[in-house]
Design an enzyme around this catalytic site. Structure first.
Site, PDB file in Angstrom:
ATOM      1  N   PHE A  46       3.229   4.820  -0.833  1.00 36.48           N
ATOM      2  CA  PHE A  46       4.180   3.814  -0.332  1.00 36.48           C
ATOM      3  C   PHE A  46       4.148   2.513  -1.123  1.00 36.48           C
ATOM      4  CE2 PHE A  46       0.413   2.105   1.777  1.00 36.48           C
ATOM      5  CZ  PHE A  46       0.643   0.736   1.701  1.00 36.48           C
ATOM      6  N   GLU A  73       7.416   8.811   2.616  1.00 37.55           N
ATOM      7  CA  GLU A  73       8.419   8.812   3.686  1.00 37.55           C
ATOM      8  C   GLU A  73       8.524   7.445   4.379  1.00 37.55           C
ATOM      9  OE1 GLU A  73       5.503  10.223   3.457  1.00 37.55           O
ATOM     10  OE2 GLU A  73       4.674  10.891   5.374  1.00 37.55           O
ATOM     11  N   ARG A  74       7.579   6.527   4.069  1.00 41.22           N
ATOM     12  CA  ARG A  74       7.635   5.211   4.722  1.00 41.22           C
ATOM     13  C   ARG A  74       8.582   4.258   3.992  1.00 41.22           C
ATOM     14  NH1 ARG A  74       1.315   4.044   4.907  1.00 41.22           N
ATOM     15  NH2 ARG A  74       0.710   6.217   4.930  1.00 41.22           N
ATOM     16  N   CYS A  94      -3.504  -0.476  -5.793  1.00 42.63           N
ATOM     17  CA  CYS A  94      -4.727   0.270  -6.127  1.00 42.63           C
ATOM     18  C   CYS A  94      -5.545  -0.479  -7.172  1.00 42.63           C
ATOM     19  CB  CYS A  94      -4.382   1.653  -6.630  1.00 42.63           C
ATOM     20  SG  CYS A  94      -3.553   1.593  -8.199  1.00 42.63           S
TER      21      CYS A  94
HETATM   22  P1  NAD Z   1      -1.258   8.661   1.094  1.00 46.30           P
HETATM   23  O1  NAD Z   1      -2.321   9.462   0.451  1.00 46.30           O
HETATM   24  O2  NAD Z   1      -1.281   8.531   2.580  1.00 46.30           O
HETATM   25  O3  NAD Z   1       0.187   9.285   0.745  1.00 46.30           O
HETATM   26  C1  NAD Z   1       0.549   9.599  -0.573  1.00 46.30           C
HETATM   27  C2  NAD Z   1       1.537  10.760  -0.547  1.00 46.30           C
HETATM   28  O4  NAD Z   1       0.894  11.895   0.029  1.00 46.30           O
HETATM   29  C3  NAD Z   1       2.773  10.490   0.300  1.00 46.30           C
HETATM   30  O5  NAD Z   1       3.906  10.989  -0.377  1.00 46.30           O
HETATM   31  C4  NAD Z   1       2.515  11.238   1.584  1.00 46.30           C
HETATM   32  O6  NAD Z   1       3.684  11.713   2.195  1.00 46.30           O
HETATM   33  C5  NAD Z   1       1.639  12.393   1.138  1.00 46.30           C
HETATM   34  N1  NAD Z   1       0.695  12.816   2.173  1.00 46.30           N
HETATM   35  C6  NAD Z   1       0.089  12.017   3.097  1.00 46.30           C
HETATM   36  N2  NAD Z   1      -0.714  12.753   3.897  1.00 46.30           N
HETATM   37  C7  NAD Z   1      -0.624  14.028   3.464  1.00 46.30           C
HETATM   38  C8  NAD Z   1      -1.231  15.259   3.881  1.00 46.30           C
HETATM   39  N3  NAD Z   1      -2.088  15.305   4.901  1.00 46.30           N
HETATM   40  N4  NAD Z   1      -0.938  16.385   3.206  1.00 46.30           N
HETATM   41  C9  NAD Z   1      -0.076  16.355   2.170  1.00 46.30           C
HETATM   42  N5  NAD Z   1       0.538  15.217   1.735  1.00 46.30           N
HETATM   43  C10 NAD Z   1       0.266  14.076   2.372  1.00 46.30           C
HETATM   44  O7  NAD Z   1      -1.252   7.222   0.386  1.00 46.30           O
HETATM   45  P2  NAD Z   1      -0.418   5.941   0.771  1.00 46.30           P
HETATM   46  O8  NAD Z   1      -0.970   5.355   2.031  1.00 46.30           O
HETATM   47  O9  NAD Z   1       1.030   6.212   0.692  1.00 46.30           O
HETATM   48  O10 NAD Z   1      -0.788   4.993  -0.466  1.00 46.30           O
HETATM   49  C11 NAD Z   1      -1.931   4.179  -0.510  1.00 46.30           C
HETATM   50  C12 NAD Z   1      -3.050   4.846  -1.272  1.00 46.30           C
HETATM   51  O11 NAD Z   1      -2.621   5.186  -2.578  1.00 46.30           O
HETATM   52  C13 NAD Z   1      -4.251   3.921  -1.473  1.00 46.30           C
HETATM   53  O12 NAD Z   1      -5.416   4.666  -1.292  1.00 46.30           O
HETATM   54  C14 NAD Z   1      -4.117   3.476  -2.925  1.00 46.30           C
HETATM   55  O13 NAD Z   1      -5.318   3.085  -3.542  1.00 46.30           O
HETATM   56  C15 NAD Z   1      -3.557   4.709  -3.535  1.00 46.30           C
HETATM   57  N6  NAD Z   1      -2.889   4.425  -4.801  1.00 46.30           N
HETATM   58  C16 NAD Z   1      -3.514   4.799  -5.950  1.00 46.30           C
HETATM   59  C17 NAD Z   1      -2.946   4.511  -7.153  1.00 46.30           C
HETATM   60  C18 NAD Z   1      -3.625   4.906  -8.435  1.00 46.30           C
HETATM   61  O14 NAD Z   1      -2.993   4.827  -9.463  1.00 46.30           O
HETATM   62  N7  NAD Z   1      -4.879   5.335  -8.419  1.00 46.30           N
HETATM   63  C19 NAD Z   1      -1.702   3.850  -7.221  1.00 46.30           C
HETATM   64  C20 NAD Z   1      -1.084   3.503  -6.022  1.00 46.30           C
HETATM   65  C21 NAD Z   1      -1.686   3.794  -4.813  1.00 46.30           C
END
Ligand code: NAD
Length: 498
Positions: free
Chosen positions: A148, A175-176, A280
């Site tokens: 998101f 989706e958010r 991140c």
């Molecule tokens: P998230 O892991 O909750 O979601 C990421 C994606 O995974 C979304 O599209 C979501 O729909 C999907 N998803 C969520 N739960 C799932 C499940 N149980 N099974 C399958 N798919 C699922 O992450 P978020 O809250 O959207 O983003 C924040 C996180 O992303 C933080 O931990 C941040 O550090 C990380 N992030 C990392 C980087 C990097 O480059 N390392 C960059 C941006 C964000």
């Protein structure tokens, strides 16, 4: 209520039965809903991408690249609209959204170089009359799953390069925050991309799991939290797919006693609280070397934080906006509570910020916590909120050991005037992206982005040169055209050039 749908084969598709509200985090109101793709919808998108692949892989790279040039122009022309959509659903302030978009555009600019990037390598006379060359062939259908916090930039890390390399793409955004991602994908079609080359399916776990299990999907790029990154990586690779899965972070900044303290404070403020700490690469831990440096740092930070302004995205005088959901707001506040209960000192408390016009918004004010120790819950976990913690240590080595022991290794930074110390730090620290007096060392688009340890699963980093490797399969051809009548003798030993 408006529904944010999918983009499949160039058309808006909205025939799913499941939907989810999309909230404006500043008001706490759901102003739209997003369709959650069923297995059948995702399979339709994969089928569209598969059908588009043969023609697209044979499209000359220069033609693919021209579409990216037009896409870049459209992104610039529509910048305000894109940032407005980001603000409505993510909550980041317009100047920050502009920064996100610009960083995304730089990835499109890199992808414009496709004809040069895809040239491959050639060796004439690798043997007598033998020429040999290596080329980069596309994989086929590639999927991207994104978080998101950067609804425009992170997808742009993925699909411009995947597409110019000759692949077709299915994107599953968060989706958010679905609207800006979808709008940008529509601009790519306006730029002339043939239908089916790029498809967007909104959805949740059902959509993700369909992509993971579909044999037509050759590779998956994922960015999100570490538990999901690990799940994606293990599932995708067990299915024989190529996968890169970027996860969470806990980024430390070492503040040395010789640092320019005013500069360090300014840099820390922006890197800890910008985008509400929901990056991140946010700096969430300052490791002060020596009590004098710590006292100095904490005093200056506390003073500077008095003027931090938290509020809605629409007021560009705000420094940062709300966090993403009510649930996340409660989680961030819970981490601050736990630090207090476990003996840390709350120097600036953002648990009840004054955002009087937005009582229902998910706001957390800038928070500074001193005397944090490594056993504390707030230290061990990624908070992903506007919270800066200070850990006090006695030496640079102690600071480095602390960073090396943390499960994450995304970014880090050192503030110092000592070049030798900085060089030792960047040489030895077990973290993928290092800043020296640079608080957010996010690599530019022509380098690649990736952390170490549990911040990245897979071998190749995101965007830049690693993206060329990730989105292509190397093939090496060795060729000889014998002149008329000349035949080689039978040779049973391994051919060499001795
Ligand atoms: P998230 O892991 O909750 O979601 C990421 C994606 O995974 C979304 O599209 C979501 O729909 C999907 N998803 C969520 N739960 C799932 C499940 N149980 N099974 C399958 N798919 C699922 O992450 P978020 O809250 O959207 O983003 C924040 C996180 O992303 C933080 O931990 C941040 O550090 C990380 N992030 C990392 C980087 C990097 O480059 N390392 C960059 C941006 C964000």
């Amino acid at each position: 209520m408006n529904t944010v749908a999918h983009l499949i084969n160039g058309n808006e598709v909205n025939d799913d039965v499941r939907h989810q509200p999309v909230y404006n985090p500043a008001t706490g109101q759901a102003e739209k809903q997003v369709a959650l793709a069923s297995k059948a919808t995702v399979e339709e998108a994969v089928a569209a991408a598969e059908a588009a692949f043969p023609a697209w892989r044979n499209t000359p790279p220069i033609k693919r690249s021209r579409i990216m040039f037009r896409f870049k122009e459209l992104l610039e022309q529509n910048a305000e609209r894109i940032c407005e959509l980001i603000g409505q659903e993510h909550g980041k302030i317009s100047h920050d959204a502009m920064g996100e978009l610009q960083r995304g555009i730089e990835n499109v600019e890199y992808a414009c170089g496709a004809p040069e990037l895809l040239k491959g390598e050639h060796s004439r006379n690798a043997g007598p009359g033998i020429d040999s060359w290596s080329e980069f062939q596309p994989l086929g259908v590639v999927a991207g799953i994104t978080p998101f916090n950067f609804p425009v930039m992170v997808p742009l890390w993925m699909y411009p390069m995947a597409i110019v390399c000759g692949n077709t793409f299915v994107l599953k955004p968060s989706e958010r925050v679905p609207s800006s991602t979808l709008f940008v994908a529509q601009l790519l079609h306006e730029a002339g991309l043939p239908a089916g080359v790029m498809n967007v399916v909104n959805g949740d776990k059902e959509a993700v799991d369909t992509l993971l299990h579909d044999e037509r999907v050759e590779a998956i790029s994922f960015v999100g939290s570490t538990p999901i990154a690990e799940y994606i990586y293990t599932t995708a690779t067990a299915k024989g797919k190529r996968c890169q899965a970027l996860g969470g972070a806990k980024n430390h900044a070492i503040v040395m006693p010789d640092a320019d303290m005013d500069n360090a404070v300014n840099q820390l403020l922006g890197a800890a609280f910008g985008s509400s700490g929901e990056r991140c690469m946010a700096l969430s831990v300052a490791v002060a070397v020596g009590d004098d440096a710590a006292n100095h740092l904490v005093g200056k930070l506390a003073e500077a934080m008095q003027s931090l302004k938290v509020g809605a995205y629409s007021d560009s005088s705000n420094d940062f906006g709300p966090v993403i959901t009510r649930q996340h707001q409660e989680k961030v506040v819970g981490f601050i509570d736990s630090a207090e209960e476990q003996g840390a000192e709350i120097v600036v408390d953002g648990r009840q910020p004054d955002v009087s016009d937005y009582q229902e918004g998910y706001f957390v004010g800038g928070t500074l916590i001193d005397k944090v120790t490594p056993e504390m819950t707030s230290y061990q976990n990624e908070i992903f909120g506007p919270v800066l913690q200070v850990v006090r240590v006695n030496s640079m080595q102690e600071a480095m050991d602390l960073i090396d022991c943390h499960e994450y290794g995304n970014g880090t930074c050192i503030f110092t005037r000592d070049g030798e110390a900085a060089r030792y730090f960047s040489d030895h620290i077990r973290v993928g992206m290092v800043g020296i007096n640079v608080p957010l060392p996010v690599p530019v688009a022509y380098h690649s982005f990736g952390g170490w340890k549990r911040s990245l699963f897979g071998d190749l980093h995101a965007y830049g040169p690693d993206a060329l490797r990730f989105y292509t399969r190397r093939k090496t051809i060795t060729q000889r055209w014998p002149s008329a009548g000349v035949r080689e003798n039978v040779q049973f030993s391994m051919p060499t050039m001795k």
